[in-house]
Design a protein around this motif. Structure first.
Motif, mmCIF file in Angstrom:
data_model
loop_
_atom_site.group_PDB
_atom_site.id
_atom_site.type_symbol
_atom_site.label_atom_id
_atom_site.label_comp_id
_atom_site.label_asym_id
_atom_site.label_seq_id
_atom_site.Cartn_x
_atom_site.Cartn_y
_atom_site.Cartn_z
ATOM 1 N N ARG A 1 7.482 -14.666 3.302
ATOM 2 C CA ARG A 1 6.439 -13.734 2.861
ATOM 3 C C ARG A 1 5.766 -13.126 4.084
ATOM 4 O O ARG A 1 5.293 -13.825 4.961
ATOM 5 C CB ARG A 1 5.401 -14.452 1.995
ATOM 6 N N GLY A 2 5.697 -11.803 4.122
ATOM 7 C CA GLY A 2 5.088 -11.120 5.255
ATOM 8 C C GLY A 2 6.108 -10.202 5.899
ATOM 9 O O GLY A 2 7.234 -10.100 5.395
ATOM 10 N N HIS B 1 2.194 -9.293 6.686
ATOM 11 C CA HIS B 1 1.170 -8.564 5.936
ATOM 12 C C HIS B 1 -0.114 -8.432 6.751
ATOM 13 O O HIS B 1 -0.456 -9.313 7.541
ATOM 14 C CB HIS B 1 0.844 -9.287 4.623
ATOM 15 N N GLY C 1 -1.108 -9.146 12.022
ATOM 16 C CA GLY C 1 -0.228 -9.410 10.895
ATOM 17 C C GLY C 1 0.052 -10.885 10.727
ATOM 18 O O GLY C 1 -0.028 -11.668 11.678
ATOM 19 N N GLN D 1 -3.240 -2.721 1.841
ATOM 20 C CA GLN D 1 -2.342 -3.680 2.485
ATOM 21 C C GLN D 1 -1.314 -2.961 3.345
ATOM 22 O O GLN D 1 -0.795 -1.914 2.972
ATOM 23 C CB GLN D 1 -1.625 -4.559 1.469
ATOM 24 N N ASP E 1 2.321 -3.601 5.195
ATOM 25 C CA ASP E 1 3.495 -4.476 5.201
ATOM 26 C C ASP E 1 4.421 -4.060 6.340
ATOM 27 O O ASP E 1 4.691 -2.870 6.520
ATOM 28 C CB ASP E 1 4.250 -4.379 3.875
ATOM 29 N N ASP F 1 8.745 -6.476 0.658
ATOM 30 C CA ASP F 1 8.863 -6.925 2.044
ATOM 31 C C ASP F 1 10.197 -6.499 2.652
ATOM 32 O O ASP F 1 10.259 -6.126 3.828
ATOM 33 C CB ASP F 1 8.707 -8.441 2.124
#
Length: 202
Positions: A59-60, A62, A118, A143, A145, A169
């Motif tokens: 995840r990320g 972000h 980030g 946000q 990404d 992502d």
């Protein structure tokens, strides 16, 4: 609790002292006064989020645009994860630099992520749960990404098989693309967000 600045200016690793006995252990997850000493301003929670991930979920990366900006206090409350923060502040002396930490529920290790930086993680176990304590509430559309597999960043995720990622992502821009599109905050904007956080309430 030991608080150590990372290779990313303004980002800190926090390692609590564990008190153990035959029942188990106890530790302080955060002490506001100690964190304020290193930040130079209070960290005031405005929202708390949790996400649960299966093993090898990535995840990320972000972040949140400035304004509103968003600092994060990140802990792993179940399982284990590889946590990475990366400096995305255009003009920062550490732009593109990153810091890797292993977070797990046993050690209580935490990471403080300042505005403009980030953040992402790779879940190392099934049912890994991460907690984000946030300095601002979620504002839709703010946000940012970044492709966590951006070859220019070359982040050391350490996976041995293709990770599970969201479509969002997987399609995120590289750092160069995000910078070219004007999506990234500048070093000065992040410092201004820091100064505003330090300013007394009217």
């Amino acid at each position: 609790m030991r608080i150590v600045e990372t290779a990313v200016p303004g980002a800190y690793t926090l390692v609590p002292d564990l008190l153990r006995d035959e029942r188990g252990s106890f530790h302080e997850g955060m002490r506001a006064g100690e964190l304020e000493k290193v930040l130079g301003h209070p960290f005031v929670p405005r929202q708390i989020n949790y996400s649960v991930s299966r093993r090898n979920t990535l995840r990320g990366i972000h972040g949140v645009a400035i304004p509103p900006g968003q600092a994060k206090y990140v802990t792993c409350v179940r399982g284990a994860l590889r946590d990475i923060v990366v400096d995305l502040r255009v003009g920062s002396p550490a732009f593109g630099r990153y810091e890797v930490n292993e977070l797990d529920a046993v050690s209580g290790r935490a990471v403080y992520v300042p505005e403009g930086v980030g953040h992402g993680f790779l879940a190392l176990t099934d049912d890994t749960c991460i907690c984000y304590v946030l300095s601002t509430e979620h504002v839709p559309g703010t946000q940012i990404d970044i492709d966590p597999l951006d070859p220019d960043l070359a982040l050391p995720w350490g996976f041995t098989e293709r990770p599970l990622m969201s479509e969002k992502d997987a399609r995120a821009p590289t750092v160069a693309e995000a910078m070219g599109a004007g999506l990234l905050a500048t070093w000065e904007e992040s410092l201004q967000a820091h100064r505003l956080a330090a300013a007394p309430a009217a």
